[in-house]
Design an enzyme around this catalytic site. Structure first.
Site, short mmCIF file in Angstrom:
data_model
loop_
_atom_site.label_atom_id
_atom_site.label_comp_id
_atom_site.label_asym_id
_atom_site.label_seq_id
_atom_site.Cartn_x
_atom_site.Cartn_y
_atom_site.Cartn_z
N ASP A 413 0.74 -1.15 0.08
CA ASP A 413 -0.07 0.04 0.04
C ASP A 413 0.69 1.26 -0.05
OD1 ASP A 413 -2.27 1.49 0.00
OD2 ASP A 413 -2.94 0.75 1.86
N GLU A 416 2.77 7.05 -2.53
CA GLU A 416 2.33 8.19 -3.54
C GLU A 416 2.95 9.60 -3.02
OE1 GLU A 416 -0.96 4.90 -3.28
OE2 GLU A 416 -0.41 6.21 -1.97
N ASP A 479 -8.84 3.49 -3.25
CA ASP A 479 -10.18 3.95 -2.17
C ASP A 479 -11.40 4.36 -3.07
OD1 ASP A 479 -8.35 3.08 -0.50
OD2 ASP A 479 -8.09 4.98 0.59
#
Length: 770
Positions: A413, A416, A479
């Site tokens: 995860d 970014e 998400d």
């Protein structure tokens, strides 16, 4: 970035300089170099006091052209750079008085000297061109420099790709900044920014810059795709191919082919979800509940809170929730499950690893030597510096301990919002590292999995990406919300990513944020289980289907088993992706580029070359899709529909528009309880609506991707000639949904009861007379 004020004027503070003529040309075996002053040269005095651009054209491989332009080239070389093929193809350029031309494979380039233009062709078909303003050096208001490229858009030309983008599928009219950010699926931001686009004119463009690339796609100049970077140099590739599939094959040959994911990864993944409370008892309740309801489950994923709060990442199980993690994992694996755990590249200040990492220089630093920290995700967290080999070894040592414990995969995860006011161990430029960080992060984890588990077992579940990240599957869409609108935007993102070189894509079934209605959950489940990879995941609530309603259980079971039966077909498609770079989930345009009606479709897709999927995204249960010309067979009902029009029908939750293309052979498996089995044993070849004198074929592999059997068929009038290569394997052939032949390794053939006559030549070749 915009530099003009309408068509005529330049924005205040900017000075745009572009080539007016090619003053000189240097030709070598490997490149053509143009020297192009930014002023008309009437006499020798005009050669003074003016900028000039140098433009270099070369080819790293056939059908790919590299364009490099610069104003000043004396700057310090900055790291990192994308990992692209750097070989050189012999050009054999020709020059006349006003034109220099050369070919690379079937791609041809013509350079006009005065006025300056560059035109690119695929064979004799013009792809795009650079007009006199198409390469420019620009001085900004603060004396900063930019380089700008422009490629002309033809009438009806559409642009796609640029990574996983949730904005409209066709990128014309959009402003796109290639800059990784954690913005969810409902914004213009993207987790996976790829400075590569593909055109329905049959070419692709890779802007070879890891830093921010600003695209104006038919926006600032409506007849051009524009891309700009800060600095003195610009480099991009024009990528050709006889089809759009060939363009993607050439792009992934340039930047890397996807690895082949393990067969078990295609099964259903179930997670603990994000903020929910859980322990081993809850996990077993979910796992056992799936088994009791006969829902096949392949992977159990532990999300963030498998570690103690405020300590992400310490790579240690929260002993309050999981006091015996090794024993727990062993018990789960005895139930036939693979195990995935969530990780990210950040070390919170409360983690026991923070001091260790800071002391050894494993975290990003400020210019003054302090560790860079903030509180946005984890309090006081630092960021692992993957340019430091020792930091990579240290990070991998923590993950290896988990692999030794029984973990099979990692959800990689984040990665970014990487800061740019930092110093890297190897001196990398932080602006160039911002996007590239995602590549390095996932490469470190994927390489470890390959080393420890073997190439056939390595798979991550990644959110962030950069150019080349397609080599490390799989990626999921981030998400999303629990609504039909978010379901649609997620699909747009996946289709855009697939046209950016990525073979595999997943999404959170039912949406991540909030809790879906039973209606949305059941429709999203069908969509999710007809994607390359499938995961039940959410934020504040569990995603086991019985918490929605009992029908959701039946829907999940139905489509899970359906996907497992499709595995011989899906895995052969994945082997194709591994070899060619053509994605598993494909926008309609990729298969039907000659049909302009497919060029804007973003609510349906092809799963492989033969299956059309159109997820239902409304509470009325209305499924609509466009079927290109030809005969299409609904996979579940076997109803045959003539294409060339839109189809609209109401479906219950156990169905959706799922059509098989004519002249297809689908390899269907004999097992519905798991995704990893012997695909070639007792395989059924379902044959659909053969077209006269057009060969249909299929192949099956083992779970390592090795081809074990093949079938080819050609229809001529009322005769179908069949050739098989199925050594020592039993198989069944089904024609248009009706069983007609059963054959074993001994070559036994049974005539069907519907009047079909079988003429058997031998066990490898025979004819069906209709």
């Amino acid at each position: 970035m915009k530099f003009t004020d309408g068509f005529w004027l330049t924005r205040e503070g900017f000075d745009i300089q572009h080539p007016r003529t090619v003053r000189d040309v240097a030709i070598s075996e490997e490149k053509v170099t143009l020297y192009a002053p930014c002023k008309e040269i009437q006499h020798r005095g005009d050669t003074l006091n003016l900028p000039s651009l140098t433009i270099e054209l070369s080819s790293p491989m056939e059908n790919v052209l590299k364009v490099k332009a610069w104003h000043h080239k004396g700057g310090v070389k900055k790291l990192p750079s994308f990992d692209v093929k750097a070989e050189a193809v012999s050009l054999q350029a020709e020059r006349t008085e006003n034109v220099t031309s050369f070919r690379s494979g079937d791609v041809k380039v013509e350079i006009a000297h005065n006025p300056f233009t560059i035109t690119f062709y695929q064979g004799d078909l013009k792809l795009t061109d650079v007009d006199p303003k198409g390469i420019a050096w620009i001085k900004g208001p603060q004396k900063e420099s930019y380089m700008r490229g422009q490629l002309n858009l033809g009438v009806g030309e559409n642009v796609y790709g640029l990574g996983e983008r949730f904005t409209p599928f066709v990128k014309n009219g959009q402003i796109v900044d290639v800059w990784n950010e954690d913005g969810g699926t409902s914004s213009e931001q993207s987790y996976k920014n790829i400075p590569f686009y593909i055109s329905n004119r049959g070419y692709g463009v890779l802007v070879n810059h890891p830093e921010k690339v600003s695209f104006e796609v038919g926006s600032e100049a409506v007849s051009k795709t524009q891309f700009s970077v800060e600095g003195e140099q610009l480099e991009y590739y024009i990528i050709g191919g006889s089809t759009l599939k060939d363009v993607l094959t050439n792009y992934t040959e340039l930047t890397g082919k996807p690895a082949l994911p393990p067969a078990w990864s295609y099964g259903l993944w179930l997670t603990t979800s994000f903020t929910t409370e859980y322990n081993e008892e809850t996990v077993n309740h979910f796992v056992d509940g799936m088994a009791e309801r006969d829902i096949p489950l392949s992977v159990f994923h532990f999300d963030c809170f498998w570690m103690k709060e405020f300590e992400w990442c310490n790579f240690e199980w929260d002993k309050d929730a999981f006091p015996e993690p090794e024993a727990m994992l062993r018990r789960l694996k005895e139930k036939g499950l693979k195990i995935c755990v969530w990780i990210n590249p950040y070390i919170a200040e409360k983690s026991k690893l923070f001091d260790e990492a800071a002391e050894h220089g494993y975290l990003l630093k400020k210019a003054n030597g302090d560790v860079w920290q903030w509180d946005l995700w984890q309090a006081g967290m630092g960021v692992v510096d993957f340019t430091n080999p020792k930091a990579c070894e240290w990070y991998c040592s923590k993950l290896k301990a988990l692999l030794d414990m029984g973990v099979d995969s990692f959800k990689t995860d984040f990665g970014e919002r990487i800061p740019t006011n930092v110093v890297y161990y190897d001196g990398s430029d932080p602006n160039r590292m911002h996007n590239y960080y995602a590549y390095q992060y996932n490469k470190v984890v994927f390489d470890l999995l390959e080393k420890e588990k073997g190439k056939q077992e390595a798979v991550v579940f990644a959110r962030s990406a950069a150019v080349g990240s397609q080599k490390f599957p799989v990626h999921w869409g981030g998400d999303c919300n629990a609504t039909y609108e978010s379901m649609a935007e997620s699909l747009r993102g996946g289709l855009s990513l697939s046209l950016s070189g990525f073979g595999y894509w997943s999404h959170d079934i039912g949406g991540f944020e909030n809790t879906a209605s039973p209606d949305v959950f059941k429709r999203w489940t069908a969509f999710g289980l007809l994607s390359s990879h499938s995961r039940l995941h959410g934020s504040s609530s569990y995603r086991v289907p019985w918490l929605f309603d009992e029908e959701a259980v039946e829907v999940t079971k139905h489509f899970s088993k359906l996907k497992n039966q499709l595995m011989p077909y899906l895995f052969s498609t994945s082997v194709e992706n591994h070899k060619t770079g053509v994605p598993v989930m494909r926008p309609m345009i990729l298969e039907f580029a000659d049909d302009p009606n497919t060029h804007v479709l973003d609510r349906q897709y092809m799963l492989g070359s033969s299956l059309l999927v159109a997820p239902i995204m409304n509470e009325d249960g209305v499924g609509s899709c466009y079927l290109p010309h030809g005969k299409w067979t609904h996979y579940l009902t076997k109803e045959v529909v003539e294409g060339g029009s839109w189809q609209k029908e109401t479906y219950d939750y156990m169905s959706l528009p799922l059509f098989v293309r004519e002249n297809s052979i689908l390899a269907i498996g004999s097992v519905d309880s798991r995704p990893d089995y012997d695909f070639s044993n007792d395989v059924t070849f379902e044959c659909y609506q053969f077209v006269d004198n057009k060969e249909a074929s299929a192949f099956v592999t083992d779970i390592n991707g090795v081809v074990k059997g093949e079938i080819k068929a050609v229809k001529e009038g009322n005769k179908i000639s069949v050739e098989t290569k199925m050594p020592d394997l039993s198989y069944t052939i089904v024609l248009n949904g009706v069983q007609t032949i059963t054959s074993t390794s001994a070559g036994n053939v049974e005539q069907s009861s519907d009047g079909v006559r079988i003429q058997l030549n031998n066990s490898q070749a025979f004819e069906i007379i209709l």
